[in-house]
Each structure stands twice: as C-alpha cells, then as structure tokens.
Design a protein around this motif. Structure first.
Motif, PDB file in Angstrom:
ATOM      1  N   PHE A  91       2.753   9.024  -5.275  1.00 58.38           N
ATOM      2  CA  PHE A  91       1.381   8.563  -5.478  1.00 58.38           C
ATOM      3  C   PHE A  91       0.495   9.743  -5.859  1.00 58.38           C
ATOM      4  CE2 PHE A  91      -0.620  10.132  -1.551  1.00 58.38           C
ATOM      5  CZ  PHE A  91       0.482  10.347  -0.728  1.00 58.38           C
ATOM      6  N   SER A 151      -7.747   7.195   3.480  1.00 52.07           N
ATOM      7  CA  SER A 151      -7.809   8.643   3.592  1.00 52.07           C
ATOM      8  C   SER A 151      -7.668   9.130   5.027  1.00 52.07           C
ATOM      9  CB  SER A 151      -9.163   9.100   3.036  1.00 52.07           C
ATOM     10  OG  SER A 151      -9.243  10.498   3.040  1.00 52.07           O
ATOM     11  N   PHE A 206      -9.729  16.682   3.339  1.00 53.02           N
ATOM     12  CA  PHE A 206      -9.118  15.342   3.424  1.00 53.02           C
ATOM     13  C   PHE A 206      -8.121  15.135   2.295  1.00 53.02           C
ATOM     14  CE2 PHE A 206     -12.681  14.649   0.516  1.00 53.02           C
ATOM     15  CZ  PHE A 206     -12.061  13.961  -0.498  1.00 53.02           C
ATOM     16  N   HIS A 227      -4.237  19.748  13.033  1.00 48.68           N
ATOM     17  CA  HIS A 227      -5.589  19.243  13.328  1.00 48.68           C
ATOM     18  C   HIS A 227      -6.184  19.985  14.521  1.00 48.68           C
ATOM     19  CE1 HIS A 227      -5.460  15.036  11.242  1.00 48.68           C
ATOM     20  NE2 HIS A 227      -5.101  16.018  10.442  1.00 48.68           N
ATOM     21  N   ARG A 254       0.798  -1.238   0.000  1.00 49.24           N
ATOM     22  CA  ARG A 254       0.000   0.000   0.000  1.00 49.24           C
ATOM     23  C   ARG A 254       0.825   1.280   0.000  1.00 49.24           C
ATOM     24  NH1 ARG A 254      -2.650   0.047   5.980  1.00 49.24           N
ATOM     25  NH2 ARG A 254      -3.246  -2.090   5.615  1.00 49.24           N
ATOM     26  N   HIS A 255       2.143   1.156  -0.076  1.00 50.21           N
ATOM     27  CA  HIS A 255       2.991   2.350  -0.060  1.00 50.21           C
ATOM     28  C   HIS A 255       3.771   2.525  -1.354  1.00 50.21           C
ATOM     29  CE1 HIS A 255       2.443   1.896   4.342  1.00 50.21           C
ATOM     30  NE2 HIS A 255       2.388   3.211   4.270  1.00 50.21           N
TER      31      HIS A 255
HETATM   32  P1  AMO Z   1      -1.965  11.141   5.056  1.00 53.93           P
HETATM   33  O1  AMO Z   1      -0.514  11.279   5.314  1.00 53.93           O
HETATM   34  O2  AMO Z   1      -2.738  10.191   5.922  1.00 53.93           O
HETATM   35  O3  AMO Z   1      -2.701  12.546   5.224  1.00 53.93           O
HETATM   36  O4  AMO Z   1      -2.191  10.745   3.553  1.00 53.93           O
HETATM   37  C1  AMO Z   1      -3.487  10.726   2.995  1.00 53.93           C
HETATM   38  C2  AMO Z   1      -3.697   9.474   2.158  1.00 53.93           C
HETATM   39  O5  AMO Z   1      -2.727   9.401   1.124  1.00 53.93           O
HETATM   40  C3  AMO Z   1      -2.406   8.059   0.856  1.00 53.93           C
HETATM   41  N1  AMO Z   1      -0.976   7.825   1.086  1.00 53.93           N
HETATM   42  C4  AMO Z   1      -0.222   7.002   0.346  1.00 53.93           C
HETATM   43  N2  AMO Z   1      -0.510   6.232  -0.708  1.00 53.93           N
HETATM   44  C5  AMO Z   1       0.495   5.518  -1.252  1.00 53.93           C
HETATM   45  N3  AMO Z   1       1.769   5.531  -0.787  1.00 53.93           N
HETATM   46  C6  AMO Z   1       2.108   6.285   0.284  1.00 53.93           C
HETATM   47  N4  AMO Z   1       3.389   6.305   0.722  1.00 53.93           N
HETATM   48  C7  AMO Z   1       1.093   7.072   0.902  1.00 53.93           C
HETATM   49  N5  AMO Z   1       1.065   7.933   1.948  1.00 53.93           N
HETATM   50  C8  AMO Z   1      -0.189   8.379   2.038  1.00 53.93           C
HETATM   51  C9  AMO Z   1      -3.227   7.196   1.790  1.00 53.93           C
HETATM   52  C10 AMO Z   1      -3.532   8.163   2.919  1.00 53.93           C
HETATM   53  O6  AMO Z   1      -4.703   7.806   3.615  1.00 53.93           O
HETATM   54  N6  AMO Z   1      -2.504  16.102   4.513  1.00 53.93           N
HETATM   55  C11 AMO Z   1      -3.133  14.900   5.050  1.00 53.93           C
HETATM   56  C12 AMO Z   1      -4.552  14.764   4.562  1.00 53.93           C
HETATM   57  C13 AMO Z   1      -5.501  15.829   5.085  1.00 53.93           C
HETATM   58  O7  AMO Z   1      -5.627  15.942   6.311  1.00 53.93           O
HETATM   59  O8  AMO Z   1      -6.126  16.526   4.267  1.00 53.93           O
HETATM   60  C14 AMO Z   1      -2.323  13.704   4.610  1.00 53.93           C
HETATM   61  O9  AMO Z   1      -1.493  13.770   3.739  1.00 53.93           O
HETATM   62  O10 AMO Z   1      -4.403   6.806   1.098  1.00 53.93           O
END
Ligand code: AMO
Length: 436
Positions: free
Chosen positions: A223, A361, A404, A338, A218-219
């Motif tokens: 992205f 999210s 979000f 937050h 998932r990382h």
């Molecule tokens: P956060 O860091 O949880 O929140 O990231 C939001 C969403 O982005 C995706 N995500 C990723 N997908 C793939 N690879 C990654 N390394 C990765 N990191 C994050 C996920 C995650 O839930 N600024 C806040 C959001 C906000 O509050 O508006 C933020 O970035 O799906």
C-alpha cells in the motif's frame, strides 16, 4: 489537420471544425442516422453520422465499430440544447479506427470486483474510476503543497531493509545475494533518522509492504503510506495538530476541484472537517461504545472494526464530525518506540485517526531517550543488538519528535464512500493477487 481537442473543452468552443480522439463507449446504428458516444480522459461526447450517399463510407466503418476501439474523428461541432449529453454534438467528417477492440468485452459494470481487477485496464475506463484517481492526485498534491509551504523536506527511504520495520509479524523476506533482506513495512526507523540528522520536518509518500494474509476491504499486502515526522514537539498533541491541518488542506482542495463531480458521479458530499477534530482517550472510547451496547471483545486490545464504527457513529451524532482521534493507547498494544506517559508507563503518547468509522492512521510521540528505548524494546521481546543501527540514532543527540503514518487508499476509500480499497488502488496487491 485540426489539432485534437479534449472533450471537456469542446463546449467552450464555437461551432466549427474539431478533432477528437478517444474510445468508443456505445454505438447506436440506426437506419437513418448513426450515433457514437466517444469518451476520452476528460469526458464523453456524442458523434453523429446521418446516412446519406456522401457518408456511406463512414457509415460502413461505424457499423463495424466495436465498443472500446480507439478512434480519431474530425467533424463539425454543433451546439444543440436537445442533445442530452452536454448539449453538443460532432457531425463526423472522417473517422479513423486507430486501434480496434475485440468486440466481446470481458467485463461489465455488474461484474464482480475480482474479475474486474483481472481486467483492470478496462475497469479503469469507467468515469467513476477516472474521477477517483483525479481526486487522489489532487489530494496528494495538496498534502505536498502544504508540507512544502511549511518547510518540510521530502525523503525517499529504502524499501529493502536488513530487519523488520514494525514487527516480525507480516514481514516479507526476500533473497538478497548471499543473505536475506526484508521489504519495509513502513519508513518508521528511517523517517525518525531524519531527526538526529537535523532535518526538522520530513515527509514521504511511498510503498509499504505487509505480509498480511487477510482478505478484508481495508488490507493490502502493498500500500501507499503517507508519512510525516517532526522535531521539537511537546507531545502527540502537536502531531495531531499538524495531521489535522494537513487533512483540512487535502480535503479543501478535493472539494474545490471535484466536489460537484463527486456529488454527481458518486453521490457523495465532501465535507471539509472543522478543527480541532474530536479527541477521545481509547479507554473512554471503549466505555462510550460499551454504554451504547457494544463491548469491544478484549479489554486489553485495540478497538476492533465494529468498535471503530460505533465510536465514529457516536462522534457523528454528538459532534457532527467524520474524524476522531483516539488517544493514549495502552503500551501493551503499541510498538516499543512510542513514548510512554510521564508518570504512567502503561499509556503511550499516541493516537489512531478514525475517518468515517475506519482507522486511517497511527501517530505518536517517539521515545528519544536511548536507555528507555532499549528497555522498552527488551520488554517487547526485541533484541537491542539487532536494533543497534536504530538505537545509534539516539546516542549522538536527538530532538524530541513524533509523526504519523497514513494509508492513502484508506483515506480515498472512506472519502468517496467506496466499499473496498481495491476500488481505489490503481493495481491492488493481496495474498492471491500479483497480476496485473
Ligand atoms: P500502522 O501499522 O498503524 O502504523 O500503519 C499506519 C497506517 O497504514 C495503513 N495500513 C494499511 N493499509 C492497507 N493495507 C495494510 N495492510 C495496511 N497496514 C497499515 C493504515 C494504518 O493506519 N509506523 C507506524 C506509523 C507511525 O507511527 O508513524 C505504522 O506503520 O491506514
């Protein structure tokens, strides 16, 4: 010359002359007759060449034809119920090899994902892959349409930054003339800037970068982040409502347009979720999974992946729902921006959205009172001096707001029951992958 017809449109035509173009999927070179399965971006069709004196030249070309070559064929379309592939067939009149493929294909369906990614342009020829990206297109388009119908403004925030956008961890540093720049980890600060700018409601779909060394399913290090931010909210509840509506719009469009094909090719039934999605405070969610036999390792930490799976299983059983908002995260595990609960500074007006057992999210109401914001930044060990450009947004008037961020490939992976975001990312980027 007959104009090219997309293969998916052949069935609706009457028998007669057609021209099709695409790549060779299979060749069956038999004594009396030759069959070629031709695929294009829209589907596959069987081409046939009975061997006679008249067709000897075409027959010789087919005998030499390598899988993957791009060809243009003219011929006679015939509807014939006996043909398994769509009940139609094209009897070849002319066959032009436009671009020949090396006969030894480097990958097959059972090749490891890593090797398939080395040859992504060939991997993407699979109909399942083509479907994944058509689904993604429809999903993004539906989100955009919903936003536009609801008066959101689209923004494009810079990806070159002077400072970290989420945290100092997982930050890519790049040389920037005499100094340094950082790749945006999210559009967080600049989507918030649209609030004091008086834009009201904004969205962005754009790349985000994280120097995350992990190799999970998932990382990624790069992205596509789907972001929204709205003014005049009362709490994170308003953000969740908007988020839900958006997801429902996206999945309704996907189901309508591709539901049958997704079922057929991937064996997945797309469910449009009912509103409201279940909401469970994080502490309660941890208790629920603990009562069901799994204790999330650190009491003061976020849900771990196993916890996410378990709470999702509970929600599925209890409410028949694939989505759940986990709400009210501890301030200790949330970023400084937050907003905290009125009267309980230990908790935040925030949530994570879990889809089929995985976080897709994070959202929150933001702290817009600059003194509190400074205090919270200091508490997290951040230097308000370094954040002054951001803190200035809050010094000249700003409405209460929240939003979000959502990972596009995570949504598509979970929607289509794929094993990894590698399968649903056009070109995946990870710690050991920069090519192709
Ligand atoms: P956060 O860091 O949880 O929140 O990231 C939001 C969403 O982005 C995706 N995500 C990723 N997908 C793939 N690879 C990654 N390394 C990765 N990191 C994050 C996920 C995650 O839930 N600024 C806040 C959001 C906000 O509050 O508006 C933020 O970035 O799906």
């Amino acid at each position: 010359m007959t104009e090219r017809t997309l293969i998916k449109n052949l069935a609706a035509l009457e028998d007669g002359p057609v021209s099709v173009s695409g790549w060779v999927e299979t060749v069956r070179d038999q004594k009396k007759v030759q069959f070629v399965v031709l695929r294009d971006e829209s589907g596959a069709v069987q081409l046939v060449n009975p061997r006679t004196d008249d067709t000897a030249e075409v027959a010789a070309t087919i005998s030499e034809l390598s899988q993957g070559s791009f060809i243009t064929v003219t011929g006679d379309l015939k509807h014939d119920e006996r043909v398994k592939l769509g009940g139609i067939e094209v009897k070849i009149a002319t066959l032009d090899v436009v671009s020949k493929a090396i006969p030894e294909t480097p990958i097959a369906d059972d090749t490891s994902i890593d090797k398939r990614l080395d040859w992504r342009f060939l991997d993407l020829r699979r109909p399942e892959q083509n479907l994944i990206f058509r689904v993604q297109t429809t999903f993004e388009h539906a989100l955009r349409t919903w936003w536009i119908e609801n008066d959101f403004i689209e923004i494009h925030t810079p990806k070159l930054m002077a400072s970290a956008s989420e945290s100092r961890a997982e930050l890519f540093e790049v040389e920037y003339f005499e100094g340094k720049a950082y790749l945006a980890q999210s559009p967080q600060f600049f989507k918030q800037m649209a609030q004091p700018a008086g834009f009201g409601k904004v969205f962005e779909i754009a790349p985000a970068f994280r120097a995350d060394p992990s190799f999970t399913s998932r990382h990624a290090t790069e992205f596509t982040s789907i972001d929204a931010e709205i003014s005049w909210i009362s709490s994170h509840e308003d953000v969740m409502n908007m988020h839900e509506e958006l997801i429902v719009a996206g999945l309704t469009a996907v189901k309508e347009k591709h539901g049958a094909e997704i079922q057929e090719l991937l064996g997945v039934e797309v469910t449009v979720p009912s509103r409201p999605f279940p909401r469970i405070p994080l502490a309660e969610a941890k208790q629920i999974v603990a009562d069901r036999g799994y204790v999330v390792p650190r009491a003061d930490a976020d849900m771990d992946p196993e916890g996410e799976r378990r709470i999702a299983a509970y929600v599925k059983e209890e409410f028949g729902h694939e989505f759940v908002f986990l709400t009210d995260y501890d301030a200790s595990i949330r970023p400084f921006y937050h907003m905290r609960h009125e009267g309980d500074a230990g908790l935040t007006n925030s949530y994570d959205l879990i889809f089929n057992g995985v976080e897709i999210s994070t959202g929150a109401q933001r702290e817009h009172r600059v003194e509190l914001l400074e205090e919270q930044a200091r508490e997290k060990g951040l230097d308000p001096e370094e954040l002054s450009f951001y803190l200035d947004f809050f010094r000249y008037g700003v409405p209460p707001h929240g939003g979000f961020g959502m990972g596009l490939s995570r949504v598509i992976m979970l929607l289509l029951h794929q094993s990894s975001i590698r399968e649903v990312t056009y070109l995946f980027r990870g710690p050991t992958r920069l090519l192709p």
